[in-house]
Motif scaffolding. Structure first.
Motif, PDB file in Angstrom:
ATOM      1  N   PHE A 251       8.316  -9.109  -9.775  1.00 37.51           N
ATOM      2  CA  PHE A 251       7.636  -9.942  -8.736  1.00 37.51           C
ATOM      3  C   PHE A 251       6.518 -10.515  -9.412  1.00 37.51           C
ATOM      4  CE2 PHE A 251       9.693  -6.695  -5.917  1.00 37.51           C
ATOM      5  CZ  PHE A 251      10.028  -7.627  -5.001  1.00 37.51           C
ATOM      6  N   SER A 252       6.499 -11.875  -9.009  1.00 35.98           N
ATOM      7  CA  SER A 252       5.331 -12.840  -9.704  1.00 35.98           C
ATOM      8  C   SER A 252       3.900 -12.572  -9.050  1.00 35.98           C
ATOM      9  CB  SER A 252       5.641 -14.325  -9.239  1.00 35.98           C
ATOM     10  OG  SER A 252       5.451 -14.276  -7.628  1.00 35.98           O
ATOM     11  N   THR A 253       3.838 -11.884  -7.936  1.00 36.20           N
ATOM     12  CA  THR A 253       2.741 -11.179  -7.303  1.00 36.20           C
ATOM     13  C   THR A 253       2.709 -10.020  -6.487  1.00 36.20           C
ATOM     14  OG1 THR A 253       2.960 -12.358  -5.171  1.00 36.20           O
ATOM     15  CG2 THR A 253       2.079 -13.758  -7.069  1.00 36.20           C
ATOM     16  N   THR A 254       1.480  -9.141  -6.487  1.00 32.90           N
ATOM     17  CA  THR A 254       1.488  -8.038  -5.771  1.00 32.90           C
ATOM     18  C   THR A 254       1.866  -8.264  -4.525  1.00 32.90           C
ATOM     19  OG1 THR A 254      -0.054  -7.285  -7.734  1.00 32.90           O
ATOM     20  CG2 THR A 254       0.253  -5.941  -5.667  1.00 32.90           C
ATOM     21  N   ALA A 255       1.118  -9.370  -3.912  1.00 31.13           N
ATOM     22  CA  ALA A 255       1.216  -9.559  -2.486  1.00 31.13           C
ATOM     23  C   ALA A 255       2.921  -9.706  -2.172  1.00 31.13           C
ATOM     24  CB  ALA A 255       0.376 -10.983  -2.096  1.00 31.13           C
ATOM     25  N   TYR A 256       3.621 -10.505  -2.948  1.00 30.81           N
ATOM     26  CA  TYR A 256       5.050 -10.913  -2.585  1.00 30.81           C
ATOM     27  C   TYR A 256       5.637  -9.580  -2.721  1.00 30.81           C
ATOM     28  CZ  TYR A 256       8.891 -13.962  -2.966  1.00 30.81           C
ATOM     29  OH  TYR A 256      10.137 -14.583  -2.653  1.00 30.81           O
ATOM     30  N   TYR A 257       5.387  -8.552  -3.657  1.00 32.81           N
ATOM     31  CA  TYR A 257       5.902  -7.335  -3.686  1.00 32.81           C
ATOM     32  C   TYR A 257       5.632  -6.268  -2.335  1.00 32.81           C
ATOM     33  CZ  TYR A 257       6.531  -2.175  -5.358  1.00 32.81           C
ATOM     34  OH  TYR A 257       6.795  -0.887  -5.100  1.00 32.81           O
ATOM     35  N   GLU A 258       4.551  -6.465  -2.043  1.00 30.39           N
ATOM     36  CA  GLU A 258       4.065  -5.548  -1.105  1.00 30.39           C
ATOM     37  C   GLU A 258       4.816  -6.103   0.216  1.00 30.39           C
ATOM     38  OE1 GLU A 258      -0.069  -5.684  -1.296  1.00 30.39           O
ATOM     39  OE2 GLU A 258      -0.437  -3.942  -2.297  1.00 30.39           O
ATOM     40  N   LYS A 259       4.863  -7.448   0.465  1.00 23.42           N
ATOM     41  CA  LYS A 259       5.658  -7.948   1.634  1.00 23.42           C
ATOM     42  C   LYS A 259       7.161  -7.359   1.649  1.00 23.42           C
ATOM     43  CE  LYS A 259       7.758 -12.349   3.228  1.00 23.42           C
ATOM     44  NZ  LYS A 259       7.812 -13.624   2.754  1.00 23.42           N
ATOM     45  N   TYR A 260       7.873  -7.470   0.355  1.00 24.32           N
ATOM     46  CA  TYR A 260       9.211  -7.062   0.646  1.00 24.32           C
ATOM     47  C   TYR A 260       9.545  -5.657   0.765  1.00 24.32           C
ATOM     48  CZ  TYR A 260      11.467 -11.768   0.061  1.00 24.32           C
ATOM     49  OH  TYR A 260      11.773 -12.700   0.457  1.00 24.32           O
ATOM     50  N   PHE A 261       8.489  -4.907   0.026  1.00 27.08           N
ATOM     51  CA  PHE A 261       8.471  -3.504   0.077  1.00 27.08           C
ATOM     52  C   PHE A 261       8.435  -2.866   1.459  1.00 27.08           C
ATOM     53  CE2 PHE A 261       7.337   0.984  -0.121  1.00 27.08           C
ATOM     54  CZ  PHE A 261       8.275   1.527  -1.234  1.00 27.08           C
ATOM     55  N   LYS A 262       7.357  -3.541   2.201  1.00 24.65           N
ATOM     56  CA  LYS A 262       7.163  -2.961   3.525  1.00 24.65           C
ATOM     57  C   LYS A 262       8.204  -3.471   4.539  1.00 24.65           C
ATOM     58  CE  LYS A 262       3.549  -2.735   7.138  1.00 24.65           C
ATOM     59  NZ  LYS A 262       2.183  -3.226   7.283  1.00 24.65           N
ATOM     60  N   LYS A 263       8.927  -4.582   4.230  1.00 21.17           N
ATOM     61  CA  LYS A 263      10.217  -5.104   5.065  1.00 21.17           C
ATOM     62  C   LYS A 263      11.269  -4.143   4.823  1.00 21.17           C
ATOM     63  CE  LYS A 263      13.719  -8.758   5.145  1.00 21.17           C
ATOM     64  NZ  LYS A 263      13.959 -10.064   4.629  1.00 21.17           N
ATOM     65  N   TRP A 264      11.494  -3.668   3.704  1.00 19.32           N
ATOM     66  CA  TRP A 264      12.678  -2.624   3.686  1.00 19.32           C
ATOM     67  C   TRP A 264      12.142  -1.053   3.930  1.00 19.32           C
ATOM     68  CZ3 TRP A 264      17.121  -4.313   4.099  1.00 19.32           C
ATOM     69  CH2 TRP A 264      17.396  -5.794   3.377  1.00 19.32           C
ATOM     70  N   TYR A 265      11.019  -0.888   3.455  1.00 22.11           N
ATOM     71  CA  TYR A 265      10.666   0.677   3.714  1.00 22.11           C
ATOM     72  C   TYR A 265       9.572   0.996   4.886  1.00 22.11           C
ATOM     73  CZ  TYR A 265      12.388   1.849  -0.691  1.00 22.11           C
ATOM     74  OH  TYR A 265      13.135   2.363  -1.953  1.00 22.11           O
ATOM     75  N   GLY A 266       9.118  -0.195   5.321  1.00 19.96           N
ATOM     76  CA  GLY A 266       8.314   0.180   6.731  1.00 19.96           C
ATOM     77  C   GLY A 266       6.966   0.602   6.234  1.00 19.96           C
TER      78      GLY A 266
END
Length: 380
Positions: A251-266
């Protein structure tokens, strides 16, 4: 430790256990594992997905997928089959890149039934432990992997859960398998739609449509999905900073990672770590399972195999040299003869001797008397 090493016998690259599951905490293997529910129900957590598996369900944990198992209110008997990637890569060089999904969109799919038969035959050969059971199990596993590659190495996302896709065209399945394997192999790196389109000799438009149609996601979402899934190991197995993990998985940014992580893991990565690190398998949090008696396991396997096809077990038995299994179940008493004469031969059909078997039946009690009438037969 999150990683659980599998110890295989020197001459047998398959590890099989049939047991009642109470609780197997979070862990992962580098090798492929099959979970087959023979009776009852169990809970299974695989990465972000939570499932209730019922009798006849097969779930595949690919290498490096975190998972846990636990009992429900229903009694269970579960077969766990682990196969050595190192050994079977001689037949399937891309085995470590596999992304098998055997939890079906429709459990009545005929492909699911064929998959069940393949697994059940391996289990029956293993539990019976005939003279050639190791080679038969290895051969059966080769057939199983071949069938998985042909039918279950692609998946679609439905309701946020990956399930096996329904597709009959083998060329489409082969292409999708290559694309999915490529993404999982290269997820930490910069991957573009153009790269894959060139590899597959397709236009980016055609490739984008193909990925969306068969995975249920855009190329970008699928890539982020793979990166998030692979991030769970360092998240639960280390104390690395979230920003470091985000960068390591691409991931290019931490925010981008956190966005997608929360999408899949809740949950956010921080909350996921806080909630699930204490549930990892360890000395203070060990697995709790009870091995199933061999006779009980064989009965469950035979019952399910017969339910799928009345000829399936007979077909299997005919391949096992030197052994004949007779059904002495109560419902067959009226049809059973009072005496059997068995001719024993070698693998080339040369006679080794005759064996007389006499038996009497009273209710469910069976008395069997065997008279060996050959020096060859007496050594069997």
């Amino acid at each position: 430790m999150l990683l659980q090493n599998i110890n295989y016998p020197v001459d047998f690259p398959v590890n099989i256990r049939i047991a009642r599951i109470k609780n197997i905490p979070l862990h992962y293997h580098s090798d492929i594992e099959f979970i087959f529910v023979l009776s009852g129900k169990i809970n299974l957590t695989n990465s972000y997905g939570k499932f209730i598996l019922s009798e006849g369900d097969i779930f595949t944990n690919n290498g490096n997928e975190i998972h846990s198992l636990s009992e429900t209110e229903s009694e269970n008997i579960v077969a766990v089959i682990q196969i050595s990637n190192e050994f079977f890569e001689k037949y399937f060089p891309d085995l470590r890149k596999s992304a098998y999904r055997t939890n079906a969109i429709r459990a009545t799919d005929s492909k699911q039934d064929d998959l069940r038969k393949l697994v059940l035959k391996i289990l029956l050969q293993y539990m019976r432990k005939g003279p050639n059971y190791k080679s038969e199990c290895i051969s059966g596993t080769v057939d199983l992997i071949k069938y998985l590659n042909q039918n279950f190495n692609v998946f679609v996302i439905e309701n946020q859960i990956p399930v096996s896709v329904r597709e009959e065209n083998p060329l489409t399945i082969e292409r999708l398998s290559r694309i999915i394997s490529y993404i999982y192999e290269n997820y930490p790196n910069k991957i573009s739609l153009e790269n894959i389109a060139e590899m597959e000799h397709l236009s980016t438009f055609h490739l984008s449509h193909l990925i969306r149609k068969y995975t249920g996601m855009s190329f970008r979402d699928f890539l982020c999905f793979a990166r998030v899934e692979r991030s769970e190991i360092p998240l639960l197995d280390t104390n690395k900073k979230i920003s470091r993990i985000a960068k390591d998985v691409g991931f290019s940014t931490t925010a981008y990672y956190e966005k997608y992580f929360k999408k899949w893991y809740g949950l956010s990565p921080e909350d996921h770590r806080e909630n699930y690190q204490p549930l990892v398998m360890s000395i203070v949090n060990p697995e709790q399972i009870d091995d199933c008696p061999i006779s009980h396991a064989i009965k469950s396997i035979r019952g399910m195999l017969y339910g799928l096809s009345s000829d399936a077990e007979n077909e299997l038995t005919s391949k096992e040299k030197g052994i004949v299994f007779l059904d002495f179940s109560e419902e067959n008493h009226s049809e059973m003869p009072k005496q059997l004469f068995i001719k024993v031969t070698d693998e080339n059909g040369n006679p080794l001797g005759d064996t007389s078997v006499e038996f009497t039946m009273e209710g469910a009690e069976i008395e069997v008397v065997v008279r060996l009438e050959s020096s060859y037969a007496s050594g069997l």
